[in-house]
Write a protein that holds these residues in place. Structure first.
Motif: not given
Length: 346
Positions: A116-140
Motif C-alpha cells: 500500500q505504501a508504494v501504491f500510495d506513493r504512485l497515486t500521490a504523484a499521479d491521480g489520473a484515471p488509468v483507463t480511458m475511452s478511445y474511439a477507433i479511427t479510420a487510420e487504425d
C-alpha cells in the motif's frame, strides 16, 4: 564507415549480425505462466488511480490471475517511466523489477512488492484515471495488415513491410497492452470497426521529461536504465539481453546513431544462429525482428532495439543485442543523442 554505419547514415536502413528473430527461452527467477483465454475484467472506464488495493492479489512473484489492481499498478508505473513491459494485468518478474526500481528512486525499501505504501506513493504523484475511452479511427483500421505473417525469413523478405497482423494487434501495442487484455476489457467489440468506442490503458507520453545523459544495461537484472546529467534515474525498462551463444557486450560503449523503421539483414556468414544459407534483407515494420527502432552502439552489429514479441521481453534471450518493447525502445530513442555512454554491467 562500416556497412552498418553506411546504412544508418544513408536512409535509416540497417544491416545487422548480432540480433535475430528467434530468441531462446530465458530462465526467470519466477517461472512464467501460460496466459489464460480472454475473460472480461471487472474494470470500469475510466478507472481512478487512487484508493486502497488488495495486497493479497499481487504479492506472489507471478500469477496467471489477471486483476484490476495489477492493471492499475502497471499503468501507473508505465506513466512514471518505470516500465513493466507489456500491460497484461498479471503480476510477474517484470512488474517486480519495475516496482523495485521505482522504490529505489523514491527512497523506499527496494523489495519489489507493491504494498500500500508504494501504491500510495504512485497515486500521490499521479491521480489520473488509468483507463480511458478511445474511439477507433479510420487510420487504425486502414492497414495494410499482414494477417498471415510468415515466420521464415526468406518469406518475410518478399513482403513490403512487416506490418501488424490486424487492428487488434495495432491497438494493443498503441496502448502498451496485450491483445488478451484488450479483448478482456472490450468483450464482443469488433476492433476493425472505425468509430467503435473501446476501453484502453491511459498510457504515458512518448518522450521522457529530460534528455538522457547515460544508459546502463544490467545483464544480470535484464534491464535498461536511463539517467540524466545529474545521475538521477529517468526511466527503467525490462529487457531481453544476450545469451550464452551470443553474449551481450561488456564494458563501456556509446550511442552512435538512431534508426527509426530499420530494415534487418540476415547474413549467415556473420551469425552464430540459424541454418539458412541465403542472405536476405527483411523490410521494416513493427513485426520486424528488430522492431520499430534501432539505437546503434559503438560495437559493430550491436544495438538497443524494439521487438515483434512484446510479451516475451525479459522472458527470452536475444542474440546478443538488447531487446525492449517497441514503445520502450521508441521512448528511449527520442531522448538519446550520439555519444551518450552505454555501460554494460552484470
Amino acid at each position: 564507415m562500416s556497412h552498418t554505419r553506411a546504412y544508418l547514415a544513408a536512409a535509416s536502413l540497417l544491416a545487422l549480425a548480432a540480433c535475430g528473430p528467434d530468441p531462446q527461452p530465458q530462465p526467470k527467477p519466477a517461472t512464467p505462466v501460460a496466459i489464460a483465454p480472454p475473460a472480461p475484467v471487472a474494470l470500469p472506464a475510466p478507472v481512478l488511480a487512487g484508493g486502497a488495493i488488495d495486497t493479497a492479489q499481487y504479492q506472489a512473484p507471478a500469477s496467471d490471475q489477471r486483476t484490476p489492481d495489477v492493471i492499475r499498478a502497471q499503468v501507473l508505473l508505465d506513466r512514471a517511466h518505470f516500465s513493466p513491459g507489456v500491460i497484461d494485468g498479471r503480476s510477474g518478474e517484470n512488474v517486480r523489477q519495475a516496482i523495485a526500481a521505482y522504490e529505489t528512486s523514491v527512497g523506499l525499501p527496494s523489495d519489489g512488492v507493491l504494498d500500500q505504501a508504494v501504491f500510495d506513493r504512485l497515486t500521490a504523484a499521479d491521480g489520473a484515471p488509468v483507463t480511458m475511452s478511445y474511439a477507433i479511427t479510420a487510420e487504425d483500421v486502414a492497414g495494410p495488415f499482414v494477417p498471415d505473417l510468415p515466420k521464415d525469413l526468406v518469406d518475410q523478405a518478399k513482403l513490403k513491410k512487416l506490418a501488424y497482423r490486424g487492428p487488434q494487434e495495432l491497438l494493443a501495442e498503441k496502448f502498451h497492452m496485450t491483445e488478451d487484455l484488450l479483448a478482456a476489457l472490450n468483450p464482443g467489440v469488433d476492433f476493425g470497426q472505425a468509430g467503435a468506442s473501446i476501453t484502453v490503458a491511459a498510457i504515458s507520453p512518448t518522450v521522457l521529461p529530460e534528455v538522457v545523459a547515460s544508459i546502463e544495461v544490467d545483464k544480470t537484472e535484464r534491464s535498461v536504465k536511463a539517467f540524466n546529467a545529474q545521475g538521477r534515474l529517468l526511466a527503467f525498462y525490462p529487457a531481453s539481453i544476450g545469451s550464452d551463444d551470443r553474449p551481450a557486450p561488456s564494458g563501456l560503449l556509446k550511442v552512435v546513431a538512431v534508426a527509426p523503421n530499420p530494415t534487418y539483414t540476415y547474413d549467415p556468414s556473420r551469425l552464430t544462429f540459424g541454418d539458412k544459407q541465403k542472405k536476405v534483407t527483411i523490410p521494416p515494420g513493427p513485426n520486424s525482428p528488430v522492431g520499430s527502432v534501432w539505437i546503434d552502439l559503438s560495437e559493430d552489429t550491436f544495438g538497443i532495439h524494439g521487438s515483434d514479441e512484446p510479451a516475451q521481453i525479459g522472458k527470452h534471450f536475444s542474440h546478443g543485442c538488447i531487446r525492449l518493447t517497441n514503445w520502450d525502445a521508441l521512448q528511449l530513442s527520442k531522448s538519446v543523442k550520439k555519444g551518450v555512454p552505454v555501460k554494460f554491467t552484470g
